[in-house]
Design a protein around this motif. Structure first.
Motif, short mmCIF file in Angstrom:
data_model
loop_
_atom_site.label_atom_id
_atom_site.label_comp_id
_atom_site.label_asym_id
_atom_site.label_seq_id
_atom_site.Cartn_x
_atom_site.Cartn_y
_atom_site.Cartn_z
N ASP A 229 -2.58 -6.62 17.50
CA ASP A 229 -3.73 -7.54 17.58
C ASP A 229 -3.92 -8.29 16.27
N LEU A 230 -3.51 -7.65 15.19
CA LEU A 230 -3.69 -8.23 13.85
C LEU A 230 -2.43 -8.92 13.34
N GLY A 231 -1.41 -9.00 14.21
CA GLY A 231 -0.17 -9.66 13.81
C GLY A 231 0.80 -8.72 13.11
N LEU A 232 0.56 -7.42 13.17
CA LEU A 232 1.46 -6.46 12.55
C LEU A 232 2.64 -6.18 13.49
N ASP A 233 3.69 -5.61 12.95
CA ASP A 233 4.90 -5.35 13.75
C ASP A 233 4.71 -4.27 14.79
N SER A 234 3.79 -3.34 14.52
CA SER A 234 3.64 -2.19 15.41
C SER A 234 2.17 -1.86 15.61
N ASP A 235 1.86 -1.31 16.76
CA ASP A 235 0.49 -0.86 17.02
C ASP A 235 0.14 0.34 16.14
N ASP A 236 1.15 1.04 15.60
CA ASP A 236 0.92 2.23 14.79
C ASP A 236 0.20 1.94 13.48
N MET A 237 0.10 0.67 13.11
CA MET A 237 -0.42 0.33 11.79
C MET A 237 -1.92 0.06 11.76
N ALA A 238 -2.58 0.03 12.90
CA ALA A 238 -4.03 -0.21 12.92
C ALA A 238 -4.63 0.33 14.21
N LYS A 239 -5.89 0.72 14.12
CA LYS A 239 -6.63 1.19 15.30
C LYS A 239 -7.88 0.33 15.45
N ARG A 240 -8.13 -0.06 16.70
CA ARG A 240 -9.34 -0.83 17.01
C ARG A 240 -10.41 0.14 17.48
N ILE A 241 -11.55 0.10 16.82
CA ILE A 241 -12.69 0.95 17.17
C ILE A 241 -13.72 0.04 17.83
N THR A 242 -14.02 0.32 19.09
CA THR A 242 -14.98 -0.51 19.84
C THR A 242 -16.21 0.33 20.15
N ILE A 243 -17.34 -0.19 19.73
CA ILE A 243 -18.62 0.47 19.99
C ILE A 243 -19.39 -0.39 20.97
N THR A 244 -19.79 0.22 22.07
CA THR A 244 -20.60 -0.48 23.07
C THR A 244 -21.98 0.14 23.06
N LEU A 245 -22.97 -0.66 22.69
CA LEU A 245 -24.36 -0.21 22.65
C LEU A 245 -25.09 -0.71 23.88
N THR A 246 -25.78 0.18 24.56
CA THR A 246 -26.61 -0.22 25.69
C THR A 246 -28.06 -0.13 25.24
N LEU A 247 -28.75 -1.26 25.27
CA LEU A 247 -30.14 -1.33 24.85
C LEU A 247 -31.05 -0.80 25.95
N PRO A 248 -32.31 -0.50 25.62
CA PRO A 248 -33.24 -0.02 26.65
C PRO A 248 -33.39 -0.98 27.82
N SER A 249 -33.18 -2.26 27.58
CA SER A 249 -33.30 -3.26 28.64
C SER A 249 -32.08 -3.28 29.57
N GLY A 250 -31.04 -2.52 29.23
CA GLY A 250 -29.82 -2.48 30.04
C GLY A 250 -28.74 -3.43 29.54
N GLU A 251 -29.09 -4.30 28.62
CA GLU A 251 -28.11 -5.22 28.04
C GLU A 251 -27.15 -4.44 27.15
N THR A 252 -25.93 -4.96 27.00
CA THR A 252 -24.95 -4.29 26.13
C THR A 252 -24.55 -5.21 24.98
N ARG A 253 -24.24 -4.59 23.87
CA ARG A 253 -23.72 -5.27 22.69
C ARG A 253 -22.43 -4.56 22.32
N ILE A 254 -21.37 -5.33 22.09
CA ILE A 254 -20.07 -4.75 21.78
C ILE A 254 -19.68 -5.17 20.36
N VAL A 255 -19.30 -4.18 19.56
CA VAL A 255 -18.84 -4.42 18.20
C VAL A 255 -17.47 -3.76 18.06
N ALA A 256 -16.52 -4.49 17.51
CA ALA A 256 -15.18 -3.93 17.32
C ALA A 256 -14.73 -4.17 15.89
N ILE A 257 -14.09 -3.15 15.32
CA ILE A 257 -13.52 -3.27 13.98
C ILE A 257 -12.13 -2.63 14.01
N TYR A 258 -11.37 -2.85 12.95
CA TYR A 258 -10.03 -2.28 12.84
C TYR A 258 -9.97 -1.39 11.61
#
Length: 181
Positions: free
Chosen positions: A148-177
């Motif tokens: 995803d980051l243009g590296l040669d292999s997937d072994d070189m980075a991990k994507r961490i995705t956090i999905t927050l569900t608010l009390p209203s039922g809406e979701t917010r997604i945050v992803a970092i590497y």
């Protein structure tokens, strides 16, 4: 003829008792009408603003996602990461997720968080009052994503995705590497 001249003078001379401007009654009516209109406007605005909790929910969601990201980013890239940091060689399969079956307090690397679902949210060590987040839900997924980051292999980075569900039922997604270094 004298009477005609006198009548002409009376009609031709300006009336000194005639008022110009507004009367007291007109002024009072204007003030009352403006007062009613302004009170209705202020009342409707204050009700709308008072019931709008969305900015507060967004702020709390941002704070919560940042706390989770801080906790996860403080962990090693992989179980095989040398003490003090460093790259895990591809020969050691750094993107093989371990199934250690450990409790949350013993998490030591990023992929331990894969599949975490907290409702209400729970952090290992936090100065945040978690009782404020009783109606929130946090779901975490971790994936090997170096390409995803243009590296040669997937072994070189991990994507961490956090999905927050608010009390209203809406979701917010945050992803970092997190890089393998």
């Amino acid at each position: 003829m004298a009477q005609v001249d006198m009548l002409m003078r009376v009609h031709a001379s300006p009336n000194k008792n005639k008022q110009t401007g507004v009367t007291l009654i007109e002024l009072v009516i204007t003030i009352v009408v403006l007062g009613i209109a302004l009170s209705a406007l202020v009342s409707s605005l204050s009700i709308g603003i008072g019931r709008s909790a969305q900015p507060m929910l967004e702020s709390k969601a941002l704070e919560l996602s940042q706390a989770y990201l801080d906790e996860i980013q403080a962990m090693s890239f992989d179980d095989q990461t040398p003490t003090g940091g460093g790259e895990v060689s591809a020969a050691q399969n750094p993107c093989t997720f371990s199934e250690e079956g450990q409790s949350r307090e013993l998490y030591d690397d990023v992929d331990d968080y894969d599949g975490v679902s907290d409702a209400p949210p729970v952090l290992i060590d936090s100065t945040i009052d978690m009782s404020r987040y009783a109606n929130y839900q946090v779901d975490i997924s971790v994936a090997c994503a170096g390409t995803d980051l243009g590296l040669d292999s997937d072994d070189m980075a991990k994507r961490i995705t956090i999905t927050l569900t608010l009390p209203s039922g809406e979701t917010r997604i945050v992803a970092i590497y997190k890089g393998n270094f």
